[in-house]
Design an enzyme around this catalytic site. Structure first.
Site, PDB file in Angstrom:
ATOM      1  N   LYS A 188       0.627  -1.265   0.022  1.00 32.31           N
ATOM      2  CA  LYS A 188       0.111   0.050  -0.046  1.00 32.31           C
ATOM      3  C   LYS A 188       0.753   1.345  -0.011  1.00 32.31           C
ATOM      4  O   LYS A 188       0.312   2.460  -0.633  1.00 32.31           O
ATOM      5  CB  LYS A 188      -0.964  -0.127   1.230  1.00 32.31           C
ATOM      6  CG  LYS A 188      -2.118  -0.976   0.823  1.00 32.31           C
ATOM      7  CD  LYS A 188      -3.195  -0.689   1.948  1.00 32.31           C
ATOM      8  CE  LYS A 188      -4.371  -1.510   1.551  1.00 32.31           C
ATOM      9  NZ  LYS A 188      -4.415  -2.789   2.070  1.00 32.31           N
ATOM     10  N   GLU A 237      -9.823   6.906   3.484  1.00 31.92           N
ATOM     11  CA  GLU A 237     -10.468   6.340   3.941  1.00 31.92           C
ATOM     12  C   GLU A 237      -9.834   4.876   4.431  1.00 31.92           C
ATOM     13  O   GLU A 237      -8.748   4.454   3.876  1.00 31.92           O
ATOM     14  CB  GLU A 237     -11.881   5.493   2.925  1.00 31.92           C
ATOM     15  CG  GLU A 237     -11.440   4.472   2.034  1.00 31.92           C
ATOM     16  CD  GLU A 237     -10.204   4.741   1.162  1.00 31.92           C
ATOM     17  OE1 GLU A 237      -9.858   5.892   0.740  1.00 31.92           O
ATOM     18  OE2 GLU A 237      -9.432   3.806   0.775  1.00 31.92           O
ATOM     19  N   SER A 244       1.765  -9.824  -0.884  1.00 36.75           N
ATOM     20  CA  SER A 244       1.284  -8.460  -0.708  1.00 36.75           C
ATOM     21  C   SER A 244       1.667  -7.698   0.785  1.00 36.75           C
ATOM     22  O   SER A 244       1.585  -6.390   0.762  1.00 36.75           O
ATOM     23  CB  SER A 244      -0.159  -8.239  -1.092  1.00 36.75           C
ATOM     24  OG  SER A 244      -1.072  -9.175  -0.222  1.00 36.75           O
TER      25      SER A 244
HETATM   26  C1  LIG Z   1      -5.123  -4.044   1.551  1.00 39.50           C
HETATM   27  C2  LIG Z   1      -4.314  -5.012   1.221  1.00 39.50           C
HETATM   28  C3  LIG Z   1      -4.703  -6.064   0.270  1.00 39.50           C
HETATM   29  C4  LIG Z   1      -6.135  -5.767  -0.515  1.00 39.50           C
HETATM   30  O1  LIG Z   1      -6.248  -4.503  -1.353  1.00 39.50           O
HETATM   31  P1  LIG Z   1      -5.868  -4.650  -2.733  1.00 39.50           P
HETATM   32  O2  LIG Z   1      -6.285  -3.318  -3.469  1.00 39.50           O
HETATM   33  O3  LIG Z   1      -6.499  -5.790  -3.528  1.00 39.50           O
HETATM   34  O4  LIG Z   1      -4.415  -4.966  -3.222  1.00 39.50           O
HETATM   35  C5  LIG Z   1      -4.176  -7.232  -0.117  1.00 39.50           C
HETATM   36  N1  LIG Z   1      -2.890  -7.468   0.830  1.00 39.50           N
HETATM   37  C6  LIG Z   1      -2.715  -6.723   1.895  1.00 39.50           C
HETATM   38  C7  LIG Z   1      -1.749  -7.113   2.713  1.00 39.50           C
HETATM   39  C8  LIG Z   1      -3.348  -5.231   2.096  1.00 39.50           C
HETATM   40  O5  LIG Z   1      -2.921  -4.683   3.192  1.00 39.50           O
END
Ligand SMILES: *Cc1c(COP(=O)(O)O)cnc(C)c1O
Length: 401
Positions: free
Chosen positions: A94, A116, A383
């Protein structure tokens, strides 16, 4: 002939029938100004020089592409690589988007930033970047989420942000977005809305995609260095869809690279307690764009559930809806229990505690890898890291911390 996906969206923000701009009159000039500012930044090498420099020295990029040797063995031999977004500053992808938009806000001369947040991950990333760039930060968060995620609320405050509780609707992410949009309508002249995923009205889905594409660009270079060829599959979890689009997009014209997006099946698709918008939703309008949405027969947005806070959203970015419609990507769903199993598996085979969101992608990868030839290569977008989810996992195991 079909337009190559690379040239999408069109000038109105449509990925064929998906996307667009379903926004109140008062926001149209603000969206136009944002679009113009972004187009200017996009073609200004000095903007990207600053983005690249901060991505390197502040966020810790490039993140490694890691060969998961023991997970690979466990699955029978198909080579599994992990793109380590968990190692980025603040522990997830993010930060890439927050940094890009923070720099854009500064370029536009806007010092009041609103954002948000659901579980608080985007709120923390936005608050981090605002502290770094010296901008004021107000984060809208549902009251339900505030009580579920006290640690992230405290983190945002430590970073100097103001957290504003939202008491409407289900008191969760979608209500926080509604409230942020309302604030933006009222304070549009001095305020920048820093949206957290590839959703919302044009130009957000495109702009956020471009900032997150750094993930896929690095991956392409790294896999060519390590394997001398592109992967057979790229697998990523999909909440709003930003980490997935970020790793997919630079490969969109490499037709042999198959994309798999993994949504949250929650307690099971049949229970309706899930967040699988692409797998089980219908086309509709939510938060300013046309895309797949979880809605009831009357068109009301459904309550969603996932054990992974970041996947718990009833919509999805319009570019994913387009990929689904043209068959460029396949979307599947993995439930809470399978994600938890993958969470433990990755922790114990690789010494990496994943966030619950990418644990969904790991789960599908493990299932798929056992039936693929050993020569094949899978890249999974890891992610984020799991520190934020330790409480949830302990609760699921019945462990009191
Ligand atoms: C917020 C988040 C997501 C989901 O958001 P996307 O916009 O679909 O990437 C996925 N993995 C992590 C670690 C997150 O913090």
């Amino acid at each position: 002939m079909r337009i190559e996906a690379k040239q999408l969206p069109d000038s109105s923000g449509y990925f064929e029938q998906f996307g667009g701009r379903f926004a109140p009159e008062t926001l149209i000039p603000a969206l136009d100004a944002l679009n113009a500012a972004y187009e200017g930044a996009k073609h200004d090498p000095s903007f990207w020089a600053e983005f690249d420099s901060l991505s390197r020295d502040y966020s810790g990029r490039p993140t490694p592409l890691y060969f998961a040797e023991r997970l690979t063995k466990h699955c029978g031999g198909t080579q599994i690589f992990l793109k380590r977004e968990d190692l980025a500053h603040t522990g997830a992808h993010k930060i890439n988007n927050a940094l890009g938009q923070g720099l854009l806000a500064k370029r536009m001369g806007k010092r009041r930033i609103i954002a948000e947040t659901g579980a608080g991950q985007h709120g923390v990333a936005a608050a981090t970047v605002c502290a770094k760039l010296g901008l004021d930060c107000i984060v809208y968060m549902g009251e339900e989420d505030i009580s579920r995620q006290p640690l992230n609320v405290f983190r945002m405050k430590l970073l100097g942000a103001e957290v504003r509780p939202v008491s409407s609707g289900s008191k969760t992410l979608k209500d926080a977005i509604n409230e942020a949009i309302r604030d933006w309508v009222t304070n549009v002249r001095d305020t920048y809305y820093l949206l957290g995923s590839v959703v919302g009205p044009h130009p957000y889905p495109t702009m956020v995609r471009d900032f997150q594409s750094i993930i896929g660009k690095e991956t392409k270079q790294q896999i060519l260095e390590k394997c001398g060829r592109l992967p057979d599959y790229i697998i990523a979890c999909v909440g709003g869809g930003s980490n997935a689009i970020g790793i997919f997009h630079p490969f969109v014209n490499d037709r042999d690279v198959k994309f798999i997006g993994v949504e949250a099946a929650g307690k099971g698709i049949k229970t309706l307690q899930h967040a699988a918008s692409l797998v089980a939703g219908r086309v509709g309008v939510l938060h300013g764009a046309k895309s797949y949405v979880l809605q009831d027969d009357a068109g009301q947005i459904r309550e969603t559930h996932s054990i992974a806070p970041g996947l718990d959203y009833p919509g999805v970015g319009p570019e994913h809806s387009y990929y689904k419609a043209v068959g460029r990507a396949t979307y599947v769903a993995v439930d809470d229990n399978a994600a938890l199993e993958a969470f433990h598996l990755l922790s114990q085979t690789e010494g990496i505690i994943p966030a619950l969101e990418p644990a969904h992608a790991i789960s599908y990868t493990v299932k798929m890898a056992s039936s693929l030839p050993k020569k094949q290569i899978i890249v999974v977008n890891l992610s984020g890291r799991g520190d934020k989810d330790v409480d949830i996992v302990a609760r699921a195991l019945g462990v009191k911390l």
